[in-house]
Design a protein around this motif. Structure first.
Motif, PDB file in Angstrom:
ATOM      1  N   THR A  81      -3.034  -0.149  -3.110  1.00 31.35           N
ATOM      2  CA  THR A  81      -3.735   0.638  -3.078  1.00 31.35           C
ATOM      3  C   THR A  81      -4.139   2.233  -3.273  1.00 31.35           C
ATOM      4  O   THR A  81      -2.974   2.514  -2.975  1.00 31.35           O
ATOM      5  CB  THR A  81      -3.268  -0.157  -1.115  1.00 31.35           C
ATOM      6  OG1 THR A  81      -2.756   0.851  -0.612  1.00 31.35           O
ATOM      7  CG2 THR A  81      -3.137  -1.137  -1.732  1.00 31.35           C
ATOM      8  N   SER A 158       4.030   3.624   2.223  1.00 31.04           N
ATOM      9  CA  SER A 158       2.720   4.353   2.842  1.00 31.04           C
ATOM     10  C   SER A 158       2.051   3.638   2.131  1.00 31.04           C
ATOM     11  O   SER A 158       1.414   3.961   0.531  1.00 31.04           O
ATOM     12  CB  SER A 158       2.614   5.682   2.758  1.00 31.04           C
ATOM     13  OG  SER A 158       1.202   5.736   3.267  1.00 31.04           O
ATOM     14  N   ALA A 159       0.557   2.784   2.477  1.00 30.03           N
ATOM     15  CA  ALA A 159      -0.240   2.231   1.489  1.00 30.03           C
ATOM     16  C   ALA A 159      -1.504   2.992   1.194  1.00 30.03           C
ATOM     17  O   ALA A 159      -2.220   3.163   0.321  1.00 30.03           O
ATOM     18  CB  ALA A 159      -2.132   1.055   2.802  1.00 30.03           C
ATOM     19  N   PHE A 179      -3.266  -6.609   5.635  1.00 32.92           N
ATOM     20  CA  PHE A 179      -3.652  -5.629   6.785  1.00 32.92           C
ATOM     21  C   PHE A 179      -4.315  -5.907   7.635  1.00 32.92           C
ATOM     22  O   PHE A 179      -5.254  -6.809   7.395  1.00 32.92           O
ATOM     23  CB  PHE A 179      -4.575  -4.070   6.372  1.00 32.92           C
ATOM     24  CG  PHE A 179      -3.757  -3.302   4.916  1.00 32.92           C
ATOM     25  CD1 PHE A 179      -2.372  -2.923   5.238  1.00 32.92           C
ATOM     26  CD2 PHE A 179      -4.246  -4.236   3.884  1.00 32.92           C
ATOM     27  CE1 PHE A 179      -1.837  -2.300   4.214  1.00 32.92           C
ATOM     28  CE2 PHE A 179      -3.105  -3.258   2.871  1.00 32.92           C
ATOM     29  CZ  PHE A 179      -2.298  -2.658   2.744  1.00 32.92           C
ATOM     30  N   ASP A 189      -0.717   0.054   8.049  1.00 28.25           N
ATOM     31  CA  ASP A 189       0.413  -0.490   6.357  1.00 28.25           C
ATOM     32  C   ASP A 189       2.251  -0.491   7.511  1.00 28.25           C
ATOM     33  O   ASP A 189       3.239  -1.461   6.804  1.00 28.25           O
ATOM     34  CB  ASP A 189       1.071   1.165   5.518  1.00 28.25           C
ATOM     35  CG  ASP A 189       1.227   2.210   6.547  1.00 28.25           C
ATOM     36  OD1 ASP A 189       1.026   2.424   6.996  1.00 28.25           O
ATOM     37  OD2 ASP A 189       0.856   3.022   5.289  1.00 28.25           O
TER      38      ASP A 189
END
Length: 310
Positions: A81, A158-159, A179, A189
């Protein structure tokens, strides 16, 4: 070699979108499929050949929903991502893939996210929860750790720019969503990190992988700023309630006290978007808490959460 799909959701406002895609295209190592989720009002006009696929969900579903839409179409065994304002540096993908290959229990890995305007400063080195039960970026605003440091475990990734093991995402998905789409943007996230850890997976920080992150590139108006704060302050309660179970309610006064301090600081600065956003965030939390709150024990022992605070 494993195949990797990188999913980049966008609403077309980031001036860093093309540089973001170019940086991903320059990555060497495992084969990479580049998939853009175009949530702009009108179709994006991207340079030919920059993305392998551009898909349009038909509306703006936020980061969570847009990324889910792309992940459902991804063919890779590993999936990345990437925010449309994040510029991955050479070797980023190979370093994260190598870290996951070396640790079968790891579901996700991220590198050191650097502030784009000040690359010596860390934007974040993983996610954790602080004593106010805010999900925060480890090391934010501090000197970036050396690139040669060892891989280490963090609570979650963290995305903004991360690599996930697809099988782990499939295992914790709810109704086909990785998600939680109700969160849209912010804390999606952190909420996923709790589910992955509850399922027995680990998350890794790989200092050798570096990313330069602009941050909030789509927040260009006062209305957008208010909406950002509404999601941050509202989603915090929802993600914490899902994680903490019955232990959420005794911690609610401390969480509210933190918000009141922020409200007072915003009032002193006459920061009207943040003032309105905090109040709107409380309303959002009240509306959605019944769907996120649950009885019983936390999703994982509290010492595993609190022990990873930084």
């Amino acid at each position: 070699m494993v195949t990797i799909t990188a999913v980049v959701p966008t609403i077309g406002r980031s001036r860093w979108l093309v540089p973001c895609l170019e940086a991903l295209r320059r990555q060497q190592g495992p084969p990479l499929e580049l998939l853009v989720v175009d949530q702009a009002l009108a179709p994006l006009d991207l340079p030919d050949g920059l993305a392998d696929r551009v898909v349009r969900p038909g509306c703006n579903r936020g980061f969570a929903g847009g990324t889910n839409f792309g992940l459902a179409l991804a063919a890779g065994e590993l999936v990345a991502t990437v925010n449309d304002d994040a510029l991955v540096e050479p070797g980023w993908l190979a370093a994260l893939a190598a870290a996951l290959a070396a640790d079968p229990q790891a579901a996700a890995a991220q590198g050191v996210n650097l502030a784009l305007a000040a690359p010596a400063i860390a934007d974040g080195c993983g996610l954790t929860w602080n004593r106010w039960w805010q999900a925060v970026q480890v090391g934010h605003g501090e000197a970036a750790p050396p690139a040669g440091g060892p891989v280490r475990e963090v609570f979650g990734v963290s995305a903004t720019a991360a690599l996930f093991r697809r099988a782990a995402l499939d295992r914790v998905a709810r109704d086909g969503a990785f998600f939680d789409p109700r969160l849209r943007t912010y804390y999606e996230d952190a909420e996923l990190a709790g589910r992955l850890r509850a399922a027995g997976f680990r998350a890794l920080l790989v200092p050798g992988a570096r990313v330069r992150h602009a941050g909030s590139a789509s927040v260009v108006t006062a209305s957008a700023s208010r909406g950002r704060w509404r999601l941050i302050y509202g989603n915090r309660y929802l993600a914490a309630a899902r994680l903490l179970g019955g232990r959420f309610w005794p911690r609610l006064p401390r969480m509210a006290a933190r918000d009141l301090l922020d409200l007072a600081a915003a009032a002193r600065r006459a920061d009207l978007p943040r003032l309105a956003g905090i109040a709107a965030g409380w309303g959002r939390a009240l509306r959605h808490l019944p769907a996120f709150a649950r009885r019983g024990a936390p999703a994982l022992p509290l010492e595993q959460i609190e022990g990873r605070r930084r």
